[in-house]
Design a protein around this motif. Structure first.
Motif, PDB file in Angstrom:
ATOM      1  N   THR A 276       0.833  -1.208   0.000  1.00  0.00           N
ATOM      2  CA  THR A 276       0.000   0.000   0.000  1.00  0.00           C
ATOM      3  C   THR A 276       0.867   1.257   0.000  1.00  0.00           C
ATOM      4  O   THR A 276       0.662   2.171  -0.807  1.00  0.00           O
ATOM      5  CB  THR A 276      -0.935   0.012   1.229  1.00  0.00           C
ATOM      6  OG1 THR A 276      -1.814  -1.104   1.155  1.00  0.00           O
ATOM      7  CG2 THR A 276      -1.762   1.288   1.261  1.00  0.00           C
ATOM      8  N   ILE A 331      -6.059  -0.023  -4.278  1.00  0.00           N
ATOM      9  CA  ILE A 331      -5.987   0.121  -2.824  1.00  0.00           C
ATOM     10  C   ILE A 331      -7.389   0.275  -2.241  1.00  0.00           C
ATOM     11  O   ILE A 331      -7.753  -0.379  -1.252  1.00  0.00           O
ATOM     12  CB  ILE A 331      -5.109   1.330  -2.442  1.00  0.00           C
ATOM     13  CG1 ILE A 331      -3.653   1.078  -2.841  1.00  0.00           C
ATOM     14  CG2 ILE A 331      -5.198   1.604  -0.942  1.00  0.00           C
ATOM     15  CD1 ILE A 331      -2.740   2.274  -2.667  1.00  0.00           C
ATOM     16  N   LYS A 334      -9.346  -3.016  -2.323  1.00  0.00           N
ATOM     17  CA  LYS A 334      -8.899  -4.001  -1.348  1.00  0.00           C
ATOM     18  C   LYS A 334      -9.443  -3.676   0.047  1.00  0.00           C
ATOM     19  O   LYS A 334      -9.913  -4.567   0.759  1.00  0.00           O
ATOM     20  CB  LYS A 334      -7.372  -4.044  -1.318  1.00  0.00           C
ATOM     21  CG  LYS A 334      -6.834  -5.338  -0.754  1.00  0.00           C
ATOM     22  CD  LYS A 334      -5.390  -5.543  -1.147  1.00  0.00           C
ATOM     23  CE  LYS A 334      -4.933  -6.945  -0.789  1.00  0.00           C
ATOM     24  NZ  LYS A 334      -3.527  -7.182  -1.111  1.00  0.00           N
ATOM     25  N   TYR A 335      -9.423  -2.408   0.427  1.00  0.00           N
ATOM     26  CA  TYR A 335      -9.981  -2.027   1.723  1.00  0.00           C
ATOM     27  C   TYR A 335     -11.485  -2.271   1.763  1.00  0.00           C
ATOM     28  O   TYR A 335     -12.038  -2.667   2.791  1.00  0.00           O
ATOM     29  CB  TYR A 335      -9.684  -0.552   2.008  1.00  0.00           C
ATOM     30  CG  TYR A 335      -8.363  -0.339   2.716  1.00  0.00           C
ATOM     31  CD1 TYR A 335      -8.246  -0.534   4.083  1.00  0.00           C
ATOM     32  CD2 TYR A 335      -7.226   0.039   2.019  1.00  0.00           C
ATOM     33  CE1 TYR A 335      -7.038  -0.351   4.739  1.00  0.00           C
ATOM     34  CE2 TYR A 335      -6.009   0.219   2.657  1.00  0.00           C
ATOM     35  CZ  TYR A 335      -5.929   0.029   4.022  1.00  0.00           C
ATOM     36  OH  TYR A 335      -4.730   0.204   4.672  1.00  0.00           O
ATOM     37  N   VAL A 356      -5.502   6.054   4.639  1.00  0.00           N
ATOM     38  CA  VAL A 356      -5.950   4.665   4.626  1.00  0.00           C
ATOM     39  C   VAL A 356      -6.138   4.203   6.070  1.00  0.00           C
ATOM     40  O   VAL A 356      -5.359   4.566   6.956  1.00  0.00           O
ATOM     41  CB  VAL A 356      -4.949   3.745   3.898  1.00  0.00           C
ATOM     42  CG1 VAL A 356      -4.832   4.135   2.432  1.00  0.00           C
ATOM     43  CG2 VAL A 356      -3.577   3.801   4.554  1.00  0.00           C
TER      44      VAL A 356
END
Length: 369
Positions: A276, A331, A334-335, A356
């Motif tokens: 990340t 990113i 994925k979160y 993030v």
């Protein structure tokens, strides 16, 4: 442990499906009618065989009472299931939890049964309660209540497993896409050319620094290969990798780039998807001017103890290369699949910021171990 922690990851994702399932009117209607048909079938068979004198009014009355009984059993039991699934999420599945739920099902149906009897004897005070009738009435509601609770728990478990399997597959696909994207960015010709060109210059001018450059370059590739199978990794490891990656950038750009890390040791045990930070640092270098005259300053810091902020001064390139936005999109995806808060992106004329969420390590250790 593996199954329970697996449910921790996807539990928020399936919560809305669970609510829809227990509130589904079609399931409730079919269930109530099924109980009514079963219970009414026993009474009708008594009439048909002559055990009980046949009477249309009595048959209709029994049908209505049976329907009322089915509604009260189903709804009382459903309320208990909803309560326990809110108080005790799926990763707390245990025999103690189900025993407690069964006890609450008995108590709820006993209470409803008692209220029904009070209403019945209030409207017909001449009726005399019989102990056998009361006992079998209670047993009847207990058995049907347990069956309804077991039915709902089975439905919820199947739905959770189905959703978990689907989310796991999607997460693997996104994880693979992120890994391949990062590897592709790292091994593409211009990166290798720049790294080898920098290394050639160091070998001639400063052999000792060249050795360090090779060591940091090996750390970068070792981390990329080792993190391929991991969904989450400790922030401390991600920071070590980022420092090694940044060393390559700083060797190349010199005073044109700087990295400030303002993260306390207490936060380094938090988890983060691998690569990340590398993708965010690379994103900053890709879209901004980097030179001694216009240095790029990147800062990693904590915000509110639960967010990691990556910030850089905004100085866009004069002739920027085309961008498909895949880095930030990967990113964010994925979160999202990890059921975490959305990645926050903010920018103004002076700076560009990405926040993030940090993931607490509780019940997740096995994922990255």
């Amino acid at each position: 442990m593996l199954l329970s922690a697996f449910f921790v990851i996807i539990e928020d994702k399936i919560e809305s499906n669970k609510v829809k399932l227990v509130n589904n009117y079609r399931i409730r209607l079919i269930g109530i009618l099924t109980i009514t048909a079963l219970r009414f079938g026993f009474y009708s068979s008594d009439m048909m065989t002559g055990v009980v004198p046949f009477s249309w009014p009595a048959l209709l009355e029994n049908l209505l009472l049976t329907l009322l009984m089915a509604v009260t059993i189903w709804e009382a039991t459903r309320a208990v299931v909803v309560y326990f699934n809110k108080r005790h999420p799926l990763h707390y599945i245990s025999g103690h939890r189900f025993a407690k739920e069964a006890l609450f099902v008995i108590l709820a149906n006993t209470l409803v049964y008692a209220l029904t009897l009070l209403l019945f004897f209030f409207t017909d005070p001449e009726s005399e309660p019989h102990a056998v009738y009361l006992f079998f009435g209670f047993l009847d509601r207990f058995l049907y209540g347990i069956l309804v609770a077991a039915f709902y728990e089975l439905l919820l478990f199947i739905e959770a497993w189905r959703t978990a399997t689907k989310e796991a597959e999607e997460l693997k696909k996104v994880n693979l896409m992120v890994q391949l994207e990062s590897l592709k960015n790292q091994v593409k010709p211009h990166f290798l050319f720049n790294s080898l060109n920098t290394l050639t210059g160091l070998v001639e001018k400063d052999p000792s620094q060249a050795v360090k450059f090779i060591a940091e370059l090996s750390k970068v590739y070792r981390y990329l290969l080792q993190s391929n199978e991991k969904e989450l990794i400790a922030l401390s490891q991600e920071l070590q990798f980022t420092e090694a990656y940044f060393y390559l950038l700083q060797t190349r750009f010199g005073q044109g780039i700087s990295l400030q890390i303002a993260i306390t040791e207490s936060a380094e045990s938090y988890l983060i998807p691998p690569l990340t930070l590398q993708m965010l640092v690379e994103n900053a270098v890709k879209h901004n001017q980097v030179s001694a005259r216009k240095p790029l300053h990147i800062k990693l810091s904590l915000e509110d103890g639960e967010w990691l902020r990556v910030e850089n001064n905004y100085q866009p390139k004069r002739n920027p290369a085309p961008s498909n936005g895949m880095g930030l999109s990967n990113i964010a995806s994925k979160y999202r699949l990890l059921s975490q808060p959305e990645v926050i992106i903010r920018s103004d004329e002076n700076s560009f910021r990405v926040k993030v969420p940090l993931i607490k390590p509780v019940s997740h250790e096995h994922i990255y171990s």
